[in-house]
Design a protein around this motif. Structure first.
Motif, PDB file in Angstrom:
ATOM      1  N   PRO A   1      -9.300  -1.913  -3.331  1.00 47.36           N
ATOM      2  CA  PRO A   1      -7.986  -1.527  -2.807  1.00 47.36           C
ATOM      3  C   PRO A   1      -6.865  -1.896  -3.789  1.00 47.36           C
ATOM      4  N   LYS A   2      -5.967  -0.966  -3.986  1.00 45.68           N
ATOM      5  CA  LYS A   2      -4.888  -1.173  -4.967  1.00 45.68           C
ATOM      6  C   LYS A   2      -4.032  -2.393  -4.632  1.00 45.68           C
TER       7      LYS A   2
ATOM      8  N   ASP B   1       0.832  -1.196   0.000  1.00 47.70           N
ATOM      9  CA  ASP B   1       0.000   0.000   0.000  1.00 47.70           C
ATOM     10  C   ASP B   1       0.872   1.254   0.000  1.00 47.70           C
TER      11      ASP B   1
ATOM     12  N   ASN C   1      -3.558   4.947  -7.503  1.00 47.04           N
ATOM     13  CA  ASN C   1      -4.456   5.738  -6.653  1.00 47.04           C
ATOM     14  C   ASN C   1      -5.751   6.049  -7.393  1.00 47.04           C
TER      15      ASN C   1
ATOM     16  N   GLU D   1      -7.900   2.857  -7.620  1.00 45.74           N
ATOM     17  CA  GLU D   1      -8.580   2.581  -6.358  1.00 45.74           C
ATOM     18  C   GLU D   1      -9.757   3.527  -6.154  1.00 45.74           C
TER      19      GLU D   1
END
Length: 158
Positions: free
Chosen positions: A32-33, A13, A23, A26
């Motif tokens: 979530p990346k 993250d 970013n 996401e």
């Protein structure tokens, strides 16, 4: 105390937060990346593991990022990254030469592309190639010198 998966997720993250595209991904998808990267990576390794497009996928990983990283190394003033990428290309050339002559056999080696993807170039260089090349350096230099002389002599004839 954080578990290993939790530490990995936190590390990813942090790293991925520095990449604007991740970013934005996401933000737009609400995924979530770290999950996206781990998911794509998992699919990628599964395909390689089962030798589904193994050669293609390994070559994509083996060319695209290393070419760009080599460009960055050439443009930087730090010589450590030059050594890293020169080592990589020596090992890469070795593997491609071996694969050219043994492609039919390699297909039947279990996990060949998985191992090729996961084993680092520095390990192969230090443990296999360097000892082999150091031991035979004079013979190789002599062979190349003789070949160069023969080619030069032939070109001068015309």
């Amino acid at each position: 105390m954080a578990s290993i998966p939790q530490k990995l997720q936190e590390f990813l993250d942090k790293q991925l937060s520095q990449v604007a595209v991740m970013n934005e991904f996401e933000k737009k998808t609400q995924i979530p990346k770290t999950y996206a990267v781990l998911g794509v990576g998992g699919v990628f390794l599964t395909l390689i593991f089962f030798n589904i497009w193994g050669n293609l996928l390994v070559n994509l990983v083996g060319f695209v990022y290393p070419c760009y990283a080599s460009f960055k190394a050439i443009e930087s003033s730090d010589t450590r990254d030059d050594i890293q990428w020169l080592t990589y290309w020596v090992v890469f050339g070795f593997f491609n030469t071996i694969e050219f002559f043994s492609d039919v056999l390699i297909y039947w080696i279990p996990l060949y592309y998985t191992i090729k993807t996961l084993v680092g170039a520095s390990v192969v260089y230090k443990e296999v190639l360097r000892p082999l090349l150091v031991r035979n350096e004079n013979k190789i230099d002599t062979a190349f010198s003789n070949l160069k002389k023969k080619v030069t002599d032939e070109l001068k004839k015309d």
